[in-house]
Design an enzyme around this catalytic site. Structure first.
Site, short mmCIF file in Angstrom:
data_model
loop_
_atom_site.label_atom_id
_atom_site.label_comp_id
_atom_site.label_asym_id
_atom_site.label_seq_id
_atom_site.Cartn_x
_atom_site.Cartn_y
_atom_site.Cartn_z
N ARG A 1 -14.62 89.33 30.83
CA ARG A 1 -15.84 90.37 31.76
C ARG A 1 -14.70 91.56 31.48
NH1 ARG A 1 -12.99 91.13 37.98
NH2 ARG A 1 -14.40 92.37 38.69
N HIS B 1 -16.65 95.78 31.58
CA HIS B 1 -15.83 96.70 31.83
C HIS B 1 -15.46 97.75 31.39
CE1 HIS B 1 -14.80 94.98 36.68
NE2 HIS B 1 -16.07 94.29 36.12
N VAL C 1 -17.76 101.49 30.87
CA VAL C 1 -17.23 103.15 30.94
C VAL C 1 -16.96 103.38 29.61
CG1 VAL C 1 -14.72 104.11 31.60
CG2 VAL C 1 -16.17 101.99 33.03
N ASN D 1 -11.24 96.36 39.78
CA ASN D 1 -10.10 96.14 38.34
C ASN D 1 -8.97 95.77 38.66
OD1 ASN D 1 -12.76 97.12 36.50
ND2 ASN D 1 -10.67 98.37 35.33
N HIS E 1 -21.46 85.45 35.70
CA HIS E 1 -20.31 84.81 36.41
C HIS E 1 -21.05 82.92 36.49
CE1 HIS E 1 -20.89 88.31 39.13
NE2 HIS E 1 -19.62 88.74 37.83
N SER E 2 -21.80 82.53 35.30
CA SER E 2 -21.10 80.45 34.96
C SER E 2 -20.28 80.39 35.07
CB SER E 2 -22.45 80.29 33.83
OG SER E 2 -22.39 79.40 34.14
N ASP F 1 -19.25 79.59 39.97
CA ASP F 1 -20.79 78.76 40.33
C ASP F 1 -20.11 77.20 40.24
OD1 ASP F 1 -20.05 77.57 38.04
OD2 ASP F 1 -22.38 78.01 37.20
N THR G 1 -20.12 74.74 38.55
CA THR G 1 -19.22 74.71 37.23
C THR G 1 -18.65 75.51 36.83
OG1 THR G 1 -21.14 74.49 36.27
CG2 THR G 1 -21.33 72.74 37.03
C1 HEM Z 1 -24.03 92.73 38.29
C2 HEM Z 1 -22.92 93.41 38.65
C3 HEM Z 1 -22.52 92.89 38.67
C4 HEM Z 1 -20.99 92.63 39.94
C5 HEM Z 1 -21.41 93.23 41.22
C6 HEM Z 1 -19.97 91.89 39.63
C7 HEM Z 1 -18.31 91.74 39.88
C8 HEM Z 1 -18.06 91.00 39.89
C9 HEM Z 1 -17.02 90.50 40.78
C10 HEM Z 1 -16.75 91.52 42.44
C11 HEM Z 1 -15.90 89.42 40.02
C12 HEM Z 1 -14.43 89.04 41.02
C13 HEM Z 1 -13.16 90.08 41.17
C14 HEM Z 1 -12.57 89.34 42.23
O1 HEM Z 1 -12.75 88.82 42.92
O2 HEM Z 1 -11.04 89.69 41.93
C15 HEM Z 1 -16.26 89.07 39.25
C16 HEM Z 1 -16.15 88.18 38.52
C17 HEM Z 1 -16.37 88.15 36.74
N1 HEM Z 1 -17.32 89.09 36.01
FE1 HEM Z 1 -18.50 90.12 37.82
N2 HEM Z 1 -19.60 91.32 38.09
C18 HEM Z 1 -21.19 91.52 37.96
C19 HEM Z 1 -20.57 91.89 36.75
C20 HEM Z 1 -20.66 90.96 35.09
C21 HEM Z 1 -20.80 91.12 34.02
C22 HEM Z 1 -22.12 91.85 32.96
C23 HEM Z 1 -20.11 90.28 33.29
C24 HEM Z 1 -19.92 90.09 31.93
C25 HEM Z 1 -20.65 90.09 30.67
C26 HEM Z 1 -19.37 89.80 34.29
C27 HEM Z 1 -18.22 88.60 33.69
C28 HEM Z 1 -17.43 88.34 35.20
C29 HEM Z 1 -16.64 86.85 35.21
C30 HEM Z 1 -16.57 86.11 33.87
C31 HEM Z 1 -15.90 86.81 36.25
C32 HEM Z 1 -14.82 85.92 36.58
C33 HEM Z 1 -13.52 86.59 35.94
C34 HEM Z 1 -12.62 86.29 36.31
O3 HEM Z 1 -12.51 84.45 36.45
O4 HEM Z 1 -10.97 86.39 35.90
N3 HEM Z 1 -19.78 90.14 35.76
N4 HEM Z 1 -17.53 90.00 39.11
#
Ligand code: HEM
Ligand code: NAG
Ligand code: NAG
Ligand code: NAG
Ligand code: NAG
Length: 332
Positions: A62, A66, A70, A94, A193-194, A245, A247
């Site tokens: 993730r 981020h 930026v 963040n 988000h997989s 998700d 899995t």
């Molecule tokens: C399309 C727009 C996106 C939005 C609105 C978004 C938003 C979020 C949010 C809200 C979470 C959960 C955070 C929390 O509740 O603390 C999350 C988790 C995550 N996001 Fe996204 N995301 C987006 C795109 C992406 C992209 C492009 C990537 C990486 C290429 C990504 C990778 C991840 C990963 C791997 C997690 C899980 C992190 C963990 O388990 O610590 N996301 N995202």
């Protein structure tokens, strides 16, 4: 001999150009001479981190999103706040959310041991994100390297740019377009988000008051909604986490299958199936994992190309900028 003389001025000019824009040229195997072990060290450290805590690799992946959105992929997201600089770690998207910075620290330490002051923190994020995907069953690809680390970070820029979990497809399409990422790139990259988890904090509104309606998001499949209601009751601890998700430790196209059945965790996820502009890609990826993997790789490489053009350095510690000679002048 005379030919060589003739060519020389061109050669010198060519070298000059290379030097001036050096920070901008990214290429595969950038460290093949200066740190041939770099990529295998990052992979090894990511494997270690995954064994310690399965979720950590998702959290590290993730960071690429981020960081790159930026002011380019410059490890600005890794800088700790200082009395003179509000960094990105406490921005709206963040705070209490980005994690596993210590994994990046471990990777950096191992790299400093093997090849001091050589591999940038920005490149570590890119390599580690690729490794997170490869180690959880997703595709593996060659990354371009040669980034420099920023001298600063901006909480405001992060606040202004990073999307909310409430975002709808139209908003996300426009946002990603600003970074030259297509609709297909955006849907594929959401497939990140997989793996990983999200907090109740990020979905309370959609469980209990979608768009101020006082009702849940109608796109939520009822049994899945009941499950989330139990995980995230009104007035409960909003730091509790749920799987993004079905899995969460495997990088696959289950995320898209879940969206098709109304089981997307975030509003920004489910909106990709609800919206006409993105639904076709969700369907396609849910039926064709190989197509998802190809599009995801492409999206990650494109996102990794984002650069600010600002001056940079190779940080020794990813959390702080290096001491400059000019800093010493102001030391008391
Ligand atoms: C399309 C727009 C996106 C939005 C609105 C978004 C938003 C979020 C949010 C809200 C979470 C959960 C955070 C929390 O509740 O603390 C999350 C988790 C995550 N996001 Fe996204 N995301 C987006 C795109 C992406 C992209 C492009 C990537 C990486 C290429 C990504 C990778 C991840 C990963 C791997 C997690 C899980 C992190 C963990 O388990 O610590 N996301 N995202
Ligand atoms: C999507 O979100 C934007 C910005 O929050 C809002 O202005 C717009 O009305 C929303 N579009 C739809 C179709 O809900
Ligand atoms: C997007 O592409 C255009 C045209 O190639 C370029 O001028 C612009 O700088 C790019 N934007 C970003 C954020 O990379
Ligand atoms: C739902 O949201 C609306 C608008 O944001 C707000 O006025 C209302 O008080 C909220 N309802 C509940 C039950 O929180
Ligand atoms: C989550 O935990 C952090 C610190 O651990 C705390 O400061 C914050 O208020 C909590 N957030 C929510 C939404 O409960």
């Amino acid at each position: 001999m005379s030919l060589l003389l003739l060519l020389r001025p061109h050669l010198i000019l060519y070298l000059l150009i290379l030097t001036v824009v050096n920070g901008e040229i990214l290429r595969a195997r950038f460290y093949s001479e200066t740190c041939p072990e770099a990529e295998s060290i990052v992979r090894r450290e990511m494997k270690k981190a995954m064994i310690k805590e399965a979720r950590s690799v998702a959290s590290v992946m993730r960071l690429q999103f981020h960081d790159c959105f930026v002011n380019g992929c410059d490890a600005s997201v890794l800088l700790d706040d200082t009395p003179h600089m509000l960094g990105e770690k406490l921005s709206l998207s963040n705070i209490n959310s980005l994690r596993s910075f210590e994994v990046v620290d471990e990777i950096k330490e191992a790299l400093e041991e093997a090849c001091p002051a050589t591999v940038s923190c920005a490149d570590i994020v890119i390599m580690a994100s690729r490794d997170a995907v490869a180690l959880t069953g997703g595709p593996d690809w060659e990354v371009k390297l040669g980034r420099r680390d920023s001298l600063t970070a901006s909480q405001k820029d992060s606040d202004d740019i990073m999307p909310s979990p409430r975002a709808n497809a139209t908003f996300l399409i426009d946002l990603f377009k600003r970074f030259n990422l297509s609709v297909k790139d955006m849907v594929a990259l959401s497939g990140s988000h997989s793996i990983g988890k999200g907090r109740c904090f990020s979905i309370m509104f959609r469980l209990y008051n979608q768009s101020g309606s006082g009702k849940p998001d109608p796109a939520l499949e009822p049994r899945y909604r009941k499950k989330l209601n139990k995980l995230c009751p009104l007035g409960g601890d909003e730091n509790v986490t749920g799987d993004l998700d079905a899995t969460p430790h495997v990088f696959d196209n289950q995320y898209f299958k879940d969206l098709v059945s109304g089981r997307g965790f975030l509003n920004s996820d489910q909106t990709l199936y609800t919206s006409r502009e993105t639904r076709g890609y969700v369907k396609m990826f849910s039926e064709d994992q190989a197509e998802f993997f190809r599009a995801f790789e492409q999206g990650m490489v494109k996102m990794g190309d984002l650069q600010s053009g600002r001056p940079g350095e190779t940080r020794l510690n990813c959390r702080v900028v290096n001491r400059r000679p000019s800093d010493l002048l102001f030391d008391s």
